[in-house]
Scaffold this motif. Structure first.
Motif, PDB file in Angstrom:
ATOM      1  N   THR A 134     -58.259 -22.931 -28.784  1.00 21.37           N
ATOM      2  CA  THR A 134     -58.008 -21.874 -29.587  1.00 21.37           C
ATOM      3  C   THR A 134     -59.304 -20.635 -28.904  1.00 21.37           C
ATOM      4  O   THR A 134     -60.384 -21.514 -28.601  1.00 21.37           O
ATOM      5  N   VAL A 135     -59.152 -19.705 -28.646  1.00 19.96           N
ATOM      6  CA  VAL A 135     -60.012 -18.687 -28.154  1.00 19.96           C
ATOM      7  C   VAL A 135     -60.200 -17.542 -28.954  1.00 19.96           C
ATOM      8  O   VAL A 135     -59.198 -16.737 -29.229  1.00 19.96           O
ATOM      9  N   LYS A 136     -61.129 -17.141 -29.147  1.00 18.80           N
ATOM     10  CA  LYS A 136     -61.540 -16.069 -30.138  1.00 18.80           C
ATOM     11  C   LYS A 136     -62.352 -14.801 -29.189  1.00 18.80           C
ATOM     12  O   LYS A 136     -63.308 -15.337 -28.660  1.00 18.80           O
ATOM     13  N   VAL A 180     -55.930 -19.610 -18.071  1.00 20.64           N
ATOM     14  CA  VAL A 180     -56.789 -21.030 -18.006  1.00 20.64           C
ATOM     15  C   VAL A 180     -56.349 -21.978 -16.971  1.00 20.64           C
ATOM     16  O   VAL A 180     -55.175 -22.117 -16.756  1.00 20.64           O
ATOM     17  N   TYR A 181     -57.382 -22.168 -15.962  1.00 22.56           N
ATOM     18  CA  TYR A 181     -56.885 -22.915 -14.867  1.00 22.56           C
ATOM     19  C   TYR A 181     -57.357 -24.230 -14.700  1.00 22.56           C
ATOM     20  O   TYR A 181     -58.444 -24.635 -15.360  1.00 22.56           O
ATOM     21  N   VAL A 182     -56.642 -25.274 -14.159  1.00 24.54           N
ATOM     22  CA  VAL A 182     -57.149 -26.553 -13.846  1.00 24.54           C
ATOM     23  C   VAL A 182     -57.505 -26.566 -12.303  1.00 24.54           C
ATOM     24  O   VAL A 182     -56.642 -25.890 -11.595  1.00 24.54           O
ATOM     25  N   GLY A 213     -54.479 -15.917 -28.910  1.00 22.47           N
ATOM     26  CA  GLY A 213     -55.784 -16.855 -29.012  1.00 22.47           C
ATOM     27  C   GLY A 213     -55.420 -18.253 -28.837  1.00 22.47           C
ATOM     28  O   GLY A 213     -56.328 -18.977 -29.162  1.00 22.47           O
ATOM     29  N   ARG A 214     -54.279 -18.756 -28.303  1.00 22.56           N
ATOM     30  CA  ARG A 214     -54.133 -20.176 -28.351  1.00 22.56           C
ATOM     31  C   ARG A 214     -53.355 -20.457 -26.872  1.00 22.56           C
ATOM     32  O   ARG A 214     -52.803 -19.680 -26.344  1.00 22.56           O
ATOM     33  N   PHE A 215     -53.469 -21.869 -26.375  1.00 20.81           N
ATOM     34  CA  PHE A 215     -53.150 -22.121 -25.093  1.00 20.81           C
ATOM     35  C   PHE A 215     -53.008 -23.796 -25.385  1.00 20.81           C
ATOM     36  O   PHE A 215     -53.874 -24.342 -25.958  1.00 20.81           O
ATOM     37  N   THR A 216     -51.864 -24.146 -24.523  1.00 20.62           N
ATOM     38  CA  THR A 216     -51.719 -25.670 -24.215  1.00 20.62           C
ATOM     39  C   THR A 216     -51.317 -25.874 -22.951  1.00 20.62           C
ATOM     40  O   THR A 216     -50.745 -25.329 -22.216  1.00 20.62           O
ATOM     41  N   ILE A 236     -56.640 -33.289 -26.542  1.00 18.23           N
ATOM     42  CA  ILE A 236     -58.089 -32.804 -26.761  1.00 18.23           C
ATOM     43  C   ILE A 236     -57.780 -31.426 -27.317  1.00 18.23           C
ATOM     44  O   ILE A 236     -57.040 -30.677 -26.960  1.00 18.23           O
ATOM     45  N   TYR A 237     -58.797 -31.279 -28.172  1.00 19.97           N
ATOM     46  CA  TYR A 237     -58.830 -29.884 -28.831  1.00 19.97           C
ATOM     47  C   TYR A 237     -59.989 -29.273 -28.364  1.00 19.97           C
ATOM     48  O   TYR A 237     -61.182 -29.617 -28.514  1.00 19.97           O
ATOM     49  N   LEU A 238     -59.893 -27.991 -28.103  1.00 22.22           N
ATOM     50  CA  LEU A 238     -60.927 -27.087 -27.484  1.00 22.22           C
ATOM     51  C   LEU A 238     -60.920 -25.831 -28.219  1.00 22.22           C
ATOM     52  O   LEU A 238     -60.070 -24.837 -28.279  1.00 22.22           O
ATOM     53  N   ASP A 239     -61.922 -25.671 -29.088  1.00 18.42           N
ATOM     54  CA  ASP A 239     -62.263 -24.487 -29.765  1.00 18.42           C
ATOM     55  C   ASP A 239     -63.285 -23.366 -29.263  1.00 18.42           C
ATOM     56  O   ASP A 239     -64.390 -23.862 -29.409  1.00 18.42           O
ATOM     57  N   VAL A 240     -63.040 -22.367 -28.762  1.00 18.26           N
ATOM     58  CA  VAL A 240     -63.991 -21.357 -28.433  1.00 18.26           C
ATOM     59  C   VAL A 240     -64.238 -20.373 -29.387  1.00 18.26           C
ATOM     60  O   VAL A 240     -63.223 -19.182 -29.561  1.00 18.26           O
ATOM     61  N   ALA A 241     -65.225 -20.155 -29.902  1.00 19.06           N
ATOM     62  CA  ALA A 241     -65.762 -19.506 -30.859  1.00 19.06           C
ATOM     63  C   ALA A 241     -65.836 -17.991 -30.531  1.00 19.06           C
ATOM     64  O   ALA A 241     -65.670 -16.848 -31.137  1.00 19.06           O
TER      65      ALA A 241
END
Length: 370
Positions: free
Chosen positions: A28-30, A39-41, A56-59, A97-102
Motif C-alpha cells: 500500500t502506498v500513500k 514498482v520494479y523487481v 494506492g495498492r500493488f501486488t 510479505i506486506y509493505l506499507d508505505v505511509a
C-alpha cells in the motif's frame, strides 16, 4: 569477486513442476505518485519485472530462489528521488510479505514490512544502520566544519567511527540473529569491512543451517582466502583464461617475481593507475619480473571492451573461479600482490598512485636496484 548477493532473481524451472514457489508482495502506498506508478523487481541495474500501483495498492509475484534476495525499486524514486537506492527483501522462504508505505515522498524503502521474520529483521538492521550513519556524519561534520570527504583528516575520522560504532553494531546483530537468514545475509554483505578475527568469530556463531547458506559460504571462502593470502604462504596454483580463451596456470610464471594486479572494468582507480603501471612495467619487465592482470569482472564483454581501450601490455586473465576471494581474499580493487620466484607471497598493496611510494614499488627498487 562474485556478486552473488546482488543477483536478484534467478528463475529456475524444473521440468514437471506444476507451480513454482513465489514471494508475493502486497503493498500500500500513500501520497501523490505524480503519474510514476510502477514498482520494479531489479536484476543488477536492469528491470526484470514490474507492476502498477493502482488506487494506492500493488501486488507483485516473484519466483522464490533459496538464498537470493529480490530487490524492489519504485518508478517514483527513480524519477523524483534518484538517490534512494533499491532495497532487498531478505526472505528465507516463499510466502506473502506486506509493505506499507505511509508517505511516498520518503521512498519505497521507507515502507514497513510484515509477514516474513527474516525480512522484518533485516529492515530493523537497516533502520539502526541508517541512524548510525546519520550520527557518524553529524559528528565528523561538526569536527571538520567546512571539511570535505576528500580531506584525509575527514576520512580518517569517518573510518575511525565506522570501526568504533558500525562494526560492533553489525557483530551484535549477527550474533543475535545467528539462526536467521538475515544474520547470514548481513554477514555476507559486510564481510569486506569486518576484521578477519570478527569475520571468523561471527561465521562460527551462525547456526549449521545458516552456515550452509550462500552468503555464509562466501564468507567461508574468504576466510580460506585470508589464510592463503598471508605473507610467506605459497600461492595455490590456479588456471584462468586469457582474452582469447587460452588457459594459463600461475605456476607457469615460476622463476620470476610476479606482481598480480586485481582490477575490474568498472573500477575508476584501477584505470587511473594504468598509465603509471605501464611506466613501471617498462622499467622492470624482464625474464625476472612480470605483471599479471586478473579481472574480477562478471561481464566478459565489459572486460574485453576495457582491455581493448586500455591496451595493457602484460598478460590478462579473467577470474571465473573466484580465485580473488578464495586464494587472495580481495575486498577492494585495485589490489596487488608481489609474489617471489618460488611462488610465495611477499607483500600486498591496496591501490596505486602517482606518488610511486607504495610498498611494492619500494620492494622492486630494492630487488632490481632502480
Amino acid at each position: 569477486m562474485r556478486k552473488l548477493l546482488l543477483v536478484l532473481i534467478m528463475v529456475g524451472c524444473t521440468v514437471g513442476v506444476a507451480a513454482q514457489q513465489k514471494i508475493v508482495v502486497k503493498g500500500t502506498v500513500k501520497g501523490d505518485l505524480k503519474g510514476h506508478n510502477k514498482v520494479y523487481v531489479l536484476e543488477g541495474t536492469q528491470k526484470r519485472d514490474s507492476v502498477e500501483i493502482r488506487n494506492g495498492r500493488f501486488t507483485i509475484r516473484i519466483p522464490w530462489v533459496k538464498d537470493v534476495a529480490p530487490y524492489l525499486h519504485a518508478e517514483y524514486d527513480t524519477t523524483l528521488r534518484p538517490r534512494l537506492p533499491a532495497f532487498p527483501l531478505v526472505v528465507d522462504g516463499p510466502g506473502t510479505i506486506y509493505l506499507d508505505v505511509a508517505d511516498v515522498n520518503r521512498g519505497l524503502r521507507s515502507g514497513r514490512i510484515r509477514g516474513n521474520q527474516s525480512a522484518v529483521d533485516f529492515q530493523a538492521f537497516e533502520d539502526g544502520r541508517e541512524k548510525l550513519r546519520v550520527e557518524i556524519n553529524a559528528i565528523v561534520n561538526e569536527r571538520f566544519k567546512g571539511g570535505s570527504p576528500k580531506d584525509s583528516g575527514y576520512n580518517m575520522a569517518f573510518l575511525e567511527l565506522i570501526q568504533q560504532r558500525l562494526i560492533p553494531y553489525i557483530g551484535n546483530f549477527v550474533e543475535a540473529h545467528a539462526g536467521s537468514f538475515a544474520g547470514a545475509f548481513i554477514l555476507g554483505r559486510y564481510q569486506p569491512i569486518l576484521p578477519a578475527s570478527d569475520l571468523e568469530r561471527l561465521y562460527n556463531k551462525l547456526s549449521p543451517m545458516q552456515q550452509r547458506s550462500a552468503p555464509a559460504q562466501e564468507v567461508a571462502a574468504r576466510l580460506i582466502g585470508i589464510k592463503r593470502a598471508a605473507e610467506g604462504q605459497e600461492v595455490v596454483d590456479f588456471t584462468l583464461n586469457t582474452p582469447g580463451d587460452q588457459p594459463i596456470s600461475f605456476s607457469s610464471f615460476r622463476g620470476k617475481y610476479v606482481m598480480i594486479d586485481f582490477w575490474s572494468s568498472w573500477c575508476g582507480p584501477c584505470k587511473a593507475s594504468f598509465p603509471y603501471m605501464k611506466e613501471l612495467y617498462q622499467q622492470y619487465r624482464s625474464d625476472k619480473f612480470e605483471i599479471l592482470g586478473i579481472s574480477i569482472d562478471e561481464d566478459k564483454g565489459a572486460w574485453l571492451k576495457e582491455l581493448k581501450k586500455q591496451e595493457l601490455p602484460w598478460p590478462q586473465l579473467l577470474d571465473t573461479k573466484n580465485v580473488s576471494v578464495n586464494s587472495f581474499a580481495i575486498t577492494a580493487v585495485p589490489t596487488a600482490y608481489l609474489i617471489s620466484p618460488d611462488g610465495k607471497i611477499i607483500m600486498k598493496q591496496v591501490g596505486f598512485g602517482e606518488e610511486r611510494d607504495g610498498e611494492i614499488e619500494k620492494k622492486l627498487k630494492e630487488l632490481f636496484g632502480r
